[in-house]
Scaffold this active site. Structure first.
Site, mmCIF file in Angstrom:
data_model
loop_
_atom_site.group_PDB
_atom_site.id
_atom_site.type_symbol
_atom_site.label_atom_id
_atom_site.label_comp_id
_atom_site.label_asym_id
_atom_site.label_seq_id
_atom_site.Cartn_x
_atom_site.Cartn_y
_atom_site.Cartn_z
ATOM 1 N N ASP A 51 4.411 -24.413 45.806
ATOM 2 C CA ASP A 51 3.263 -24.589 45.314
ATOM 3 C C ASP A 51 3.445 -25.009 43.691
ATOM 4 O O ASP A 51 4.400 -24.912 43.099
ATOM 5 C CB ASP A 51 2.282 -23.350 44.864
ATOM 6 C CG ASP A 51 1.908 -22.974 46.441
ATOM 7 O OD1 ASP A 51 1.586 -23.912 47.065
ATOM 8 O OD2 ASP A 51 1.577 -21.776 46.606
ATOM 9 N N TYR A 109 13.285 -15.706 48.523
ATOM 10 C CA TYR A 109 12.626 -15.822 47.462
ATOM 11 C C TYR A 109 12.869 -14.903 46.369
ATOM 12 O O TYR A 109 13.282 -13.676 46.915
ATOM 13 C CB TYR A 109 11.116 -15.893 47.489
ATOM 14 C CG TYR A 109 10.368 -17.214 48.180
ATOM 15 C CD1 TYR A 109 10.002 -18.195 47.405
ATOM 16 C CD2 TYR A 109 10.346 -17.355 49.588
ATOM 17 C CE1 TYR A 109 9.421 -19.339 48.141
ATOM 18 C CE2 TYR A 109 10.008 -18.561 50.032
ATOM 19 C CZ TYR A 109 9.487 -19.710 49.285
ATOM 20 O OH TYR A 109 8.983 -20.622 49.759
#
Length: 269
Positions: A51, A109
């Protein structure tokens, strides 16, 4: 010929990975640079679309070309044509059946929090600043209820387009080093905003606003409205993508910066 590349980028000034009209994206910058080196238009596929504001140290892409170039042309040539906040880490020719997204078996992540009374001036866009007192151990304890295969609807963005909310989280660790708190999470795949929504909820536990058991309760409820807010984008990094070992893709330090590959109390995974 199909080429795979390892990519890192500072996502601070980009409107996400995906090419969009009238705003800059990581995909657009890479495709422009690759097209210059290959001398033909290049379209790329990535392992995971990040994003706006999200970073990567372990993004993987692939593209097809009939341009015969040495490895140095793809790495050094690309890095000289890319903006300073995007860089190539490695290159490898792969079989035609390889796909950066669909050949991947897991993603990892890291979310980096700067927990201090005052905001940082250095690395400010690479961490998320929270001034409240945060107990990383409580966050870690609460996060263990997310391990395994679950319906993660509670931590899914409303705009998520995935066909199923089921994901298998194989590792979740929250640790502190001085003012820095790092959430390290690995799963077969992630839903839209899943890591940031998990982080936002665990922060409520770390701040003493919710008990440790609350995370398991909201997970079981499968209701996004019951969970915590979406954590800020700036602290999130895609640090690794797993592929079958027989593909022989390079393994690089995960980062960001000084962070070791193994989370505290674990071996590499």
């Amino acid at each position: 010929m199909r080429i795979a590349l390892g990519i890192e980028y500072d996502g601070s000034r980009y409107f996400g990975w995906q090419r969009q009209r009238e705003v800059i994206s990581v995909q657009e910058e890479l495709e422009k640079a690759l097209s210059r080196i290959a001398n033909h238009p290049v379209s790329i596929q990535c392992a995971g679309r990040t994003d706006a504001g999200v970073h990567a140290t372990g993004q993987v892409i692939h593209f097809d070309t009939d341009a015969n170039r040495a490895e140095g042309a793809w790495t050094l040539g690309l890095n000289s044509n890319l903006p300073p906040d995007i860089a190539v880490r490695w290159v490898k020719q792969v079989d035609e059946g390889f796909h950066a997204r669909f050949s991947a078996t897991a993603r990892r992540y890291r979310y980096v929090i700067y927990n201090h009374n005052y905001r940082p001036a250095i690395l400010g866009s690479g961490v998320s600043h929270y001034h409240e007192t945060i107990d990383a151990d409580l966050m870690h304890q609460a996060g263990q209820s997310l391990l395994g295969e679950h319906d993660f609807s509670t931590f899914r963005a409303v705009a998520c387009q995935s066909n199923t909310p089921w994901r298998n989280v194989t590792h979740l660790c929250v640790s502190r080093s001085g003012p820095y708190i790092v959430l390290d999470i690995k799963a077969n795949a992630f839903l839209h905003h899943m890591v940031r929504n998990i982080t936002g909820s665990l922060l409520l536990v770390g701040q003493g606003l919710q008990p440790v058991e609350w995370i398991a309760e909201v997970l079981a409820a499968r209701d996004r409205n019951l969970a915590g807010p979406t954590a800020k984008a700036g602290g999130l990094y895609l640090v690794d993508v797993d592929y079958p070992a027989e593909l022989g893709l390079p393994q690089m330090p995960l980062g960001p910066l000084w962070l070791p590959d193994s989370a505290p109390g674990t071996t590499s995974f």
